[in-house]
Enzyme design. Structure first.
Site, short mmCIF file in Angstrom:
data_model
loop_
_atom_site.label_atom_id
_atom_site.label_comp_id
_atom_site.label_asym_id
_atom_site.label_seq_id
_atom_site.Cartn_x
_atom_site.Cartn_y
_atom_site.Cartn_z
CE LYS A 199 -6.42 31.83 44.83
NZ LYS A 199 -7.73 32.04 45.69
CG ASN A 200 -5.54 32.81 48.92
OD1 ASN A 200 -6.12 32.99 48.00
ND2 ASN A 200 -5.42 31.53 49.63
NE ARG B 53 -16.58 31.58 49.66
CZ ARG B 53 -17.98 31.56 50.23
NH1 ARG B 53 -18.82 31.25 49.37
NH2 ARG B 53 -18.26 31.87 51.26
CB CYS C 193 -18.23 27.16 47.65
SG CYS C 193 -16.64 26.52 47.71
NE ARG D 93 -15.19 28.63 50.95
CZ ARG D 93 -14.28 28.94 50.31
NH1 ARG D 93 -14.13 28.59 48.97
NH2 ARG D 93 -13.38 29.90 50.68
N PRO D 94 -20.47 29.76 54.25
CG PRO D 94 -20.96 29.48 56.69
CD PRO D 94 -20.48 28.70 55.50
CB VAL D 95 -20.50 35.71 53.80
CG1 VAL D 95 -19.40 34.98 52.84
CG2 VAL D 95 -21.74 35.72 53.43
CG ASP D 96 -22.20 33.02 59.44
OD1 ASP D 96 -21.49 32.27 58.88
OD2 ASP D 96 -22.40 32.28 60.64
CG ASP E 186 -6.13 26.47 50.29
OD1 ASP E 186 -7.43 26.25 50.19
OD2 ASP E 186 -5.90 28.08 50.30
NE ARG F 101 -10.70 30.79 41.09
CZ ARG F 101 -11.12 30.15 42.44
NH1 ARG F 101 -11.67 29.26 42.53
NH2 ARG F 101 -10.71 30.91 43.28
C1 UD1 Z 1 -9.39 31.38 52.76
C2 UD1 Z 1 -8.60 31.03 51.31
C3 UD1 Z 1 -8.90 29.69 51.15
C4 UD1 Z 1 -8.60 28.69 52.20
C5 UD1 Z 1 -9.50 29.27 53.55
C6 UD1 Z 1 -8.93 28.37 54.50
C7 UD1 Z 1 -8.66 33.35 50.32
C8 UD1 Z 1 -9.14 34.04 49.08
N1 UD1 Z 1 -9.06 31.94 50.30
O1 UD1 Z 1 -10.92 31.24 52.43
O2 UD1 Z 1 -8.08 29.63 49.84
O3 UD1 Z 1 -8.93 27.48 51.89
O4 UD1 Z 1 -9.21 30.65 53.65
O5 UD1 Z 1 -7.63 28.37 55.24
O6 UD1 Z 1 -7.89 33.57 51.09
N2 UD1 Z 1 -17.03 30.35 57.96
C9 UD1 Z 1 -18.08 30.46 58.70
N3 UD1 Z 1 -18.89 31.78 58.38
C10 UD1 Z 1 -18.14 32.59 57.95
C11 UD1 Z 1 -16.85 32.68 57.14
C12 UD1 Z 1 -16.29 31.43 57.17
O7 UD1 Z 1 -18.71 29.61 59.22
O8 UD1 Z 1 -18.84 33.86 57.82
C13 UD1 Z 1 -16.17 29.14 58.09
C14 UD1 Z 1 -15.99 28.37 56.64
O9 UD1 Z 1 -17.29 27.78 56.37
C15 UD1 Z 1 -14.92 27.48 57.02
C16 UD1 Z 1 -14.10 28.35 58.04
O10 UD1 Z 1 -14.96 29.49 58.62
O11 UD1 Z 1 -15.21 26.30 57.75
C17 UD1 Z 1 -12.83 28.93 57.61
O12 UD1 Z 1 -13.19 29.70 56.14
P1 UD1 Z 1 -12.34 31.19 55.72
O13 UD1 Z 1 -10.94 31.22 56.64
O14 UD1 Z 1 -13.41 32.20 56.13
O15 UD1 Z 1 -11.83 30.68 54.39
P2 UD1 Z 1 -11.85 31.84 53.40
O16 UD1 Z 1 -11.61 33.25 53.79
O17 UD1 Z 1 -13.09 31.79 52.46
#
Ligand code: UD1
Length: 437
Positions: free
Chosen positions: A22-23, A94, A118, A123-126, A312, A404
């Site tokens: 999936k990922n 997301r 979430c 789970r920010p996207v900053d 995961d 999912r």
């Molecule tokens: C992806 C996977 C998810 C997995 C995760 C961690 C997909 C679709 N999902 O999620 O299944 O659990 O990787 O291996 O592939 N963070 C920030 N700011 C940001 C983005 C992330 O602080 O803008 C932090 C997150 O809160 C978290 C860490 O970075 O603590 C890692 O998250 P991230 O690797 O981004 O996870 P996803 O890509 O959302």
């Protein structure tokens, strides 16, 4: 709504077959938007997230066709004329936020809804947003949407350091940078196999990328990408889940085969901890054979970015610890609050306490069937796992979470000896807004 009903106690005999990731499928789908033409992806799992993302892509203009029986998805991105990802779809998943990079990369502009909260916390996207800015995007936030544009129609490129390392941000920044006017550099980039497979696919489309699989990725922008055909990689989390099922629900001394996975993608930490539990495990080319011991040893784990222990797989590991001979801990260093499965596992009799980002599991408490509620994708599969070894019947409610990310799970388990089926049921309480993860 659907639930899974598991009658515990029949041993898992196997074999189990791993489907497409999936990922990895989701970023491959996003990559298709960068090419003016038709991209074909095989080994795509028939999952709710794939169908959701197909709808997200359709909104932007491309035609998406999914032959679910053949696991083949075709995206014709000759037309991308509406660079928008609406809230109604992004809130469901997301990873829809990948449209930010894909649309800027293809159209030079994007209007993408912020994903919101979430089940595991904020789970920010900053980092996605700051990274795009560092690569030259003008960004405004308006009414819950990110409005992004590249002055002159293409990003300049630039350098950005991810802190913490992020899978999603690495993917988004790659999507934006491959068609930038100049070079880019992503520091502390994610090294997950999903990112590497996605980056390799971009290279096949003509992107110039160095350093995939290391913590520094360098990109030299090109004018445009060309369409290609890809085979999606096997799902490493499904592989790990099946191995843990074999270790917990297999009959002691009876080998269970898990087929068609790529065990190298599990990362060393998972493999080492798994061996320490006392299971006998044999890694061959496309078959992992797991034999459950009489007694499982309690082994503590701590999640970390690849090649560390995958977050995961921590909920599934918690179930294994419930059967182990002693006490051990599960610490999640990536998500502080990813323990929604714990109260449900307690309902089944497991002895677990949570403090901060650590769950302590006292193995050996009798596990007994009950009704339990899925709260997110991996939590729900941990409940099925616990149901497989419970005494009596377990009803796993709100199984849409599981749908999912696991394709035909109950059919795969039925064929492997487990007494499990799906039933419709009526839920009288309104389910809370669907958490996105
Ligand atoms: C992806 C996977 C998810 C997995 C995760 C961690 C997909 C679709 N999902 O999620 O299944 O659990 O990787 O291996 O592939 N963070 C920030 N700011 C940001 C983005 C992330 O602080 O803008 C932090 C997150 O809160 C978290 C860490 O970075 O603590 C890692 O998250 P991230 O690797 O981004 O996870 P996803 O890509 O959302």
């Amino acid at each position: 709504m659907d639930k899974l009903v598991v009658h515990g106690g029949s041993p898992l005999e196997g074999p189990l077959t791993v489907g497409g990731s999936k990922n990895t499928a989701l970023p491959l789908m996003a990559a298709a938007l960068l090419a003016d033409g038709s991209t074909r992806i095989t080994n795509v799992p028939n999952l709710r997230d794939v169908r959701t993302f197909s709808n997200v892509i359709r909104v932007a203009g491309p035609a998406v066709t999914f032959d679910a029986d053949a696991n083949t998805l075709t995206i014709d991105a000759s037309t991308v004329n509406h660079p928008v990802a609406p809230y109604e779809l992004v809130k469901k998943m997301r990873a829809s936020f990948y449209m930010l990079g894909a649309l800027i990369g293809r159209c030079g502009e994007a209007k993408v809804s912020l994903p919101g909260g979430c089940a595991w916390g904020p789970r920010p996207v900053d980092l996605h947003i700051e990274g795009m800015k560092a690569f030259g995007a003008d960004i405004e936030l308006e009414e819950g949407y990110v409005l992004a544009s590249a002055p002159g129609g293409r990003l300049d490129g630039g350098t950005f350091r991810l802190d913490p390392s992020s899978v999603g941000a690495t993917i988004n920044l790659l999507l934006g940078a491959v068609t930038a006017q100049g070079p880019s550099r992503i520091e502390n980039a994610a090294q997950e196999p999903d990112v590497v497979a996605f980056g390799e696919a971009l290279k096949e489309m003509g992107a110039q990328i160095d350093g995939l699989g290391t913590n520094t990725i360098e990109i030299q922008g090109v004018d445009a990408l060309t369409p290609a055909s890809f085979r999606n990689t096997p799902d490493r989390i499904e592989l790990g889940t099946f191995m843990l099922m074999a270790a917990t629900a297999g009959a002691p001394g009876q080998p269970v085969e898990v087929r068609r996975g790529t065990h190298e993608h599990l990362g060393d930490d998972f493999k080492e901890r798994f061996a320490e539990t006392g299971v006998d495990v044999d890694y061959a080319d496309e078959v992992v054979t797991v034999t459950r011991p009489e007694t499982l040893q309690p082994v503590s784990i701590e999640t970390a970015p690849y090649p560390g222990f995958p977050t995961d797989l921590q909920a599934q590991w918690t179930v294994l610890l419930g059967l182990a001979d002693g006490t051990a801990t599960v610490t999640d260093t990536i998500y502080d609050d990813r323990f929604k499965h714990v109260p449900e596992l307690q309902r089944l009799g497991m002895e677990i306490s949570v403090e901060g980002n650590t769950a302590t599991v006292h193995g050996g408490a009798p596990i007994k069937g009950a009704q339990v509620m899925s709260t997110d994708l991996r939590a729900s599969v941990s409940l099925v796992m616990a149901g497989m070894v419970a005494e009596g019947t377990t009803h796993v409610l709100r199984v849409y979470h599981l749908d999912r990310g696991y394709e035909h799970l109950e059919h795969k388990l039925q064929d492997a000896g487990i007494n499990i089926h799906r039933e419709e049921y009526e839920e009288f309480d309104e389910p809370a807004a669907e958490p996105v993860s």
